[in-house]
Structures are given as structure tokens and as C-alpha cells.
Design a protein around this motif. Structure first.
Motif, PDB file in Angstrom:
ATOM      1  N   ARG A 204       0.849  -1.188   0.000  1.00 26.34           N
ATOM      2  CA  ARG A 204       0.000   0.000   0.000  1.00 26.34           C
ATOM      3  C   ARG A 204       0.889   1.244   0.000  1.00 26.34           C
ATOM      4  O   ARG A 204       1.852   1.329   0.778  1.00 26.34           O
ATOM      5  CB  ARG A 204      -0.905   0.040   1.232  1.00 26.34           C
ATOM      6  CG  ARG A 204      -1.906  -1.100   1.313  1.00 26.34           C
ATOM      7  CD  ARG A 204      -3.008  -0.976   0.281  1.00 26.34           C
ATOM      8  NE  ARG A 204      -4.024  -2.005   0.444  1.00 26.34           N
ATOM      9  CZ  ARG A 204      -3.946  -3.221  -0.069  1.00 26.34           C
ATOM     10  NH1 ARG A 204      -2.880  -3.549  -0.805  1.00 26.34           N
ATOM     11  NH2 ARG A 204      -4.892  -4.112   0.123  1.00 26.34           N
ATOM     12  N   ALA A 205       0.577   2.179  -0.865  1.00 29.00           N
ATOM     13  CA  ALA A 205       1.309   3.448  -0.858  1.00 29.00           C
ATOM     14  C   ALA A 205       1.101   4.137   0.485  1.00 29.00           C
ATOM     15  O   ALA A 205      -0.021   4.229   0.979  1.00 29.00           O
ATOM     16  CB  ALA A 205       0.838   4.342  -1.999  1.00 29.00           C
ATOM     17  N   GLY A 206       2.187   4.606   1.079  1.00 31.25           N
ATOM     18  CA  GLY A 206       2.139   5.225   2.397  1.00 31.25           C
ATOM     19  C   GLY A 206       2.586   4.317   3.519  1.00 31.25           C
ATOM     20  O   GLY A 206       2.742   4.788   4.658  1.00 31.25           O
ATOM     21  N   ASP A 207       2.791   3.007   3.248  1.00 31.21           N
ATOM     22  CA  ASP A 207       3.268   2.090   4.277  1.00 31.21           C
ATOM     23  C   ASP A 207       4.653   2.506   4.767  1.00 31.21           C
ATOM     24  O   ASP A 207       5.479   3.010   4.000  1.00 31.21           O
ATOM     25  CB  ASP A 207       3.328   0.658   3.742  1.00 31.21           C
ATOM     26  CG  ASP A 207       1.943   0.036   3.604  1.00 31.21           C
ATOM     27  OD1 ASP A 207       0.988   0.630   4.134  1.00 31.21           O
ATOM     28  OD2 ASP A 207       1.822  -1.026   2.971  1.00 31.21           O
ATOM     29  N   THR A 208       4.904   2.274   6.044  1.00 31.93           N
ATOM     30  CA  THR A 208       6.209   2.553   6.638  1.00 31.93           C
ATOM     31  C   THR A 208       7.055   1.287   6.604  1.00 31.93           C
ATOM     32  O   THR A 208       6.605   0.220   7.047  1.00 31.93           O
ATOM     33  CB  THR A 208       6.066   3.050   8.081  1.00 31.93           C
ATOM     34  OG1 THR A 208       5.295   4.251   8.084  1.00 31.93           O
ATOM     35  CG2 THR A 208       7.431   3.318   8.699  1.00 31.93           C
ATOM     36  N   LEU A 209       8.265   1.401   6.102  1.00 33.48           N
ATOM     37  CA  LEU A 209       9.168   0.270   5.963  1.00 33.48           C
ATOM     38  C   LEU A 209      10.368   0.456   6.878  1.00 33.48           C
ATOM     39  O   LEU A 209      10.750   1.576   7.212  1.00 33.48           O
ATOM     40  CB  LEU A 209       9.649   0.126   4.516  1.00 33.48           C
ATOM     41  CG  LEU A 209       8.588   0.230   3.415  1.00 33.48           C
ATOM     42  CD1 LEU A 209       9.235   0.007   2.065  1.00 33.48           C
ATOM     43  CD2 LEU A 209       7.483  -0.786   3.649  1.00 33.48           C
ATOM     44  N   GLN A 210      10.962  -0.662   7.282  1.00 33.03           N
ATOM     45  CA  GLN A 210      12.185  -0.633   8.070  1.00 33.03           C
ATOM     46  C   GLN A 210      13.373  -0.780   7.133  1.00 33.03           C
ATOM     47  O   GLN A 210      13.407  -1.682   6.297  1.00 33.03           O
ATOM     48  CB  GLN A 210      12.190  -1.753   9.109  1.00 33.03           C
ATOM     49  CG  GLN A 210      11.119  -1.608  10.180  1.00 33.03           C
ATOM     50  CD  GLN A 210      11.169  -2.729  11.197  1.00 33.03           C
ATOM     51  OE1 GLN A 210      11.967  -3.644  11.073  1.00 33.03           O
ATOM     52  NE2 GLN A 210      10.311  -2.646  12.200  1.00 33.03           N
ATOM     53  N   ILE A 211      14.342   0.097   7.308  1.00 36.85           N
ATOM     54  CA  ILE A 211      15.519   0.099   6.450  1.00 36.85           C
ATOM     55  C   ILE A 211      16.707  -0.428   7.245  1.00 36.85           C
ATOM     56  O   ILE A 211      17.003   0.067   8.333  1.00 36.85           O
ATOM     57  CB  ILE A 211      15.845   1.513   5.924  1.00 36.85           C
ATOM     58  CG1 ILE A 211      14.581   2.159   5.343  1.00 36.85           C
ATOM     59  CG2 ILE A 211      16.962   1.464   4.903  1.00 36.85           C
ATOM     60  CD1 ILE A 211      13.987   1.405   4.176  1.00 36.85           C
ATOM     61  N   GLY A 212      17.356  -1.458   6.719  1.00 33.08           N
ATOM     62  CA  GLY A 212      18.549  -1.995   7.359  1.00 33.08           C
ATOM     63  C   GLY A 212      18.321  -3.271   8.128  1.00 33.08           C
ATOM     64  O   GLY A 212      19.207  -3.757   8.805  1.00 33.08           O
ATOM     65  N   GLY A 213      17.119  -3.860   8.064  1.00 34.00           N
ATOM     66  CA  GLY A 213      16.891  -5.143   8.719  1.00 34.00           C
ATOM     67  C   GLY A 213      16.121  -4.984  10.015  1.00 34.00           C
ATOM     68  O   GLY A 213      15.656  -3.920  10.398  1.00 34.00           O
TER      69      GLY A 213
END
Length: 332
Positions: A204-213
Motif C-alpha cells: 500500500r502506498a504510504g506504508d512505513t518500511l524498516q531500512i537496514g533489517g
């Protein structure tokens, strides 16, 4: 040896006072994360191209340099342009000399017409000859401007501000019009993901993702999902604040949410590790006993580190959120 220590430890805990906060386990919904690799890419990739053909006499572009829009990157020289300009200047000088002679004849004809020696038709022919020569000189000047402009276009300019990603040519090379001298990346940077198409419906556009694991503090926002599936993968763009642009196309681990599931979680401080096994203190009335568990993924819920329990506990169990005092004493 452990089979004698653990029962004794359990008996010791039975009479231990309740020092920690009791927590009743209830299933909660946790996010299912999918680990994929994203690439750091420039939003725009524009080549700086040669506008004329010729020999590359100077090259100021180096991979990794940060340039501004309009900055000179290279110089291309076509020696034929100088020869063509010299030829035009010679033709202009000749036409200019003819114009001077024609204007003299015209002035003489006007005087003769006043004396009635010549005819109006002859005078009109002289005027026409003067106008033709002036037109030829103007055309030669225009052609000279075209050649002069071509010489100026031998300087290859940066089409935008950004970082030089690639320089495929070397000084002394012969280039044709339109060949790329340098490739620039600019307009900002972002992460581009290629996610298996089975997860397309969860994105979904706007989802928050974790960067770096797992446990990464940096997060990103899913801003665009492309509708075209390529090689069984969905392409998506992620915006990340303060994303470094030192290396374009570098791979970065990204964890994106692809669903939810029910799980039992306990505070990380509730885990006790002994002889390679993990235990959680479970209360029954005022008695405390250690129960072996199998921990799973770690989560951060409302700022508290939590651990998922795969087996050993069930919903309704009352646990100690921290290791009891007897266990703390056994650490010493």
C-alpha cells in the motif's frame, strides 16, 4: 548436571516473593515482515551528450564529482569549423569589395541621371546590384554565426545539477554528435524495490518500511507502486530521509509489511537463559516456576522490546515481566 540444578532452582523460586510486575498473556496482532533488497537510485539519470562531432581535447568530468547545471565537463574541437569560418570571411571580404564598387557606380549613375546622360532603367539595375551584394553579405554573416555557435557547442555542459555516475570516454577520443560524454544522476535519490508478485496485494502506498533489517531505527515511506510486473516482481519506490548518495545502485536491506498474524509476546526482560535454554517465570497464585520456551522474532511495541514465544506458553498464562529475585541471585 543440569537436571539437578534446574529442579533446585525451581524449588528456590517457589518461595520467592513477587518482585516483578505480573502480565497475563493475550494474543496480539504483529506485522509480518518480508526482507528484500532495495537499490539506491538517482531519481533522474541524464547523459551529457556531445552536440558536435570532433576530437575530445579536454575532459573535466570524473566519476563521483558533484557538478552544477551548466558546468563545463569537456571540450570537443572540430578543426573543419575553423577552415569553414575562414572561407566565409574571405567570401565576405570579396562581397564587401564588390559592394563598395557597386555603391560607387550607383552614386555616379544618380549624378548622370540628374544631367540627363543616363536612363532610369540603368540606375535601377545599379540599385538592384547593390541590394544583391548586401543580401549576400548578410547571408555570409549568418553562416558565420552558425559556425561560431557550433564552435561554442563544442563545450559539453552538465544538463543538471547532480553527481557524475559514469564517464564512458577518454581524452583524445573522436566523438560523433549525440554520443554520451558523462552520465549524471540528480533530482534526489530513493530506494527502488523489486518485490515478488505474490506480495503485490499487500503493498500500500504510504506504508512505513524498516531500512537496514530487523531492529533498524531508520524507516522509509512507500510512495509509488508501479503497475507493470517485470520478471514476476513488482517495482516500488521508497523515500528515505538522509539517504546517502555516495554509492548509486548500492543494495540496502529493507523489511516491508506483507500482512498480520496472531502471536504471543513477552517483554525481553522476562527471558532467562540457562545452559543454552530459554525460560520464562510463570506465576500460579504466589508460586513462581520457570517454564522452558522457544523464542522467535523480536518486536518493539510502544517502545518496549518484546520477544515472540513460539512454544512453551499459552494465552491466559501469568508471567513475570522481569526475572524474579531468586533468578537475579542465581546470576551472582
Amino acid at each position: 548436571m543440569n537436571r539437578f540444578i534446574l529442579p533446585a532452582l525451581g524449588l528456590c523460586l517457589l518461595g520467592a516473593p513477587l518482585m516483578a510486575k505480573e502480565v497475563e498473556l493475550t494474543p496480539i496482532h504483529v506485522t509480518e515482515w518480508k526482507a528484500v533488497y532495495g537499490r539506491i537510485e538517482a531519481r533522474d539519470r541524464v547523459p551529457a551528450r556531445a552536440r558536435i562531432g570532433g576530437t575530445l581535447t579536454a575532459l573535466n568530468a570524473v566519476e563521483g564529482d558533484v557538478v552544477t547545471a551548466g558546468q563545463a565537463l569537456a571540450t570537443i574541437v572540430d578543426e573543419k569549423l575553423a577552415f569553414q569560418l575562414s572561407a566565409l570571411m574571405a567570401q565576405r571580404d570579396a562581397a564587401n569589395a564588390q559592394l563598395g564598387n557597386a555603391e560607387t557606380d550607383l552614386n555616379r549613375g544618380e549624378e548622370l541621371l540628374k544631367q540627363g546622360v543616363t536612363t532610369v532603367q540603368r540606375l535601377d539595375g545599379l540599385r538592384t546590384q547593390v541590394d544583391v551584394l548586401k543580401g549576400q553579405i548578410a547571408a555570409l554573416d549568418a553562416q558565420a554565426k552558425v559556425i561560431t555557435q557550433s564552435q561554442k557547442e563544442g563545450v559539453v555542459l552538465a544538463p543538471m545539477a547532480g553527481r557524475i555516475l559514469d564517464v564512458p570516454v577518454a581524452e583524445g577520443a573522436v566523438l560523433m554528435p549525440g554520443e554520451a560524454v558523462a552520465l549524471l544522476g540528480g533530482g534526489g535519490i530513493f530506494l527502488r524495490l523489486a518485490v515478488p508478485e505474490r506480495h503485490a496485494s499487500e503493498l500500500r502506498a504510504g506504508d512505513t518500511l524498516q531500512i537496514g533489517g530487523a531492529g533498524a531505527e531508520t524507516t522509509g515511506k512507500l510512495v509509488r507502486i508501479y503497475p507493470l510486473i517485470e520478471n514476476g516482481r513488482v517495482v516500488a519506490d521508497v523515500e528515505v530521509a538522509d539517504l546517502p548518495d555516495d554509492f548509486i545502485d548500492a543494495r540496502v536491506l529493507v523489511r516491508l509489511p506483507v500482512g498480520e498474524r496472531s502471536a504471543l509476546v513477552v517483554p525481553e526482560t522476562a527471558l532467562v537463559t540457562r545452559s543454552g535454554l530459554d525460560f520464562v517465570a510463570v506465576t500460579s497464585g504466589r508460586a513462581i516456576s520457570l517454564r522452558a520456551v522457544v523464542p522467535g522474532e523480536r518486536h518493539v511495541i510502544d517502545g518496549t522490546p518484546m520477544v515472540e514465544i513460539l512454544s512453551g506458553l499459552q494465552a491466559g498464562d501469568v508471567i513475570e515481566s522481569e526475572a524474579p529475585a531468586a533468578e537475579a541471585a542465581s546470576h551472582e
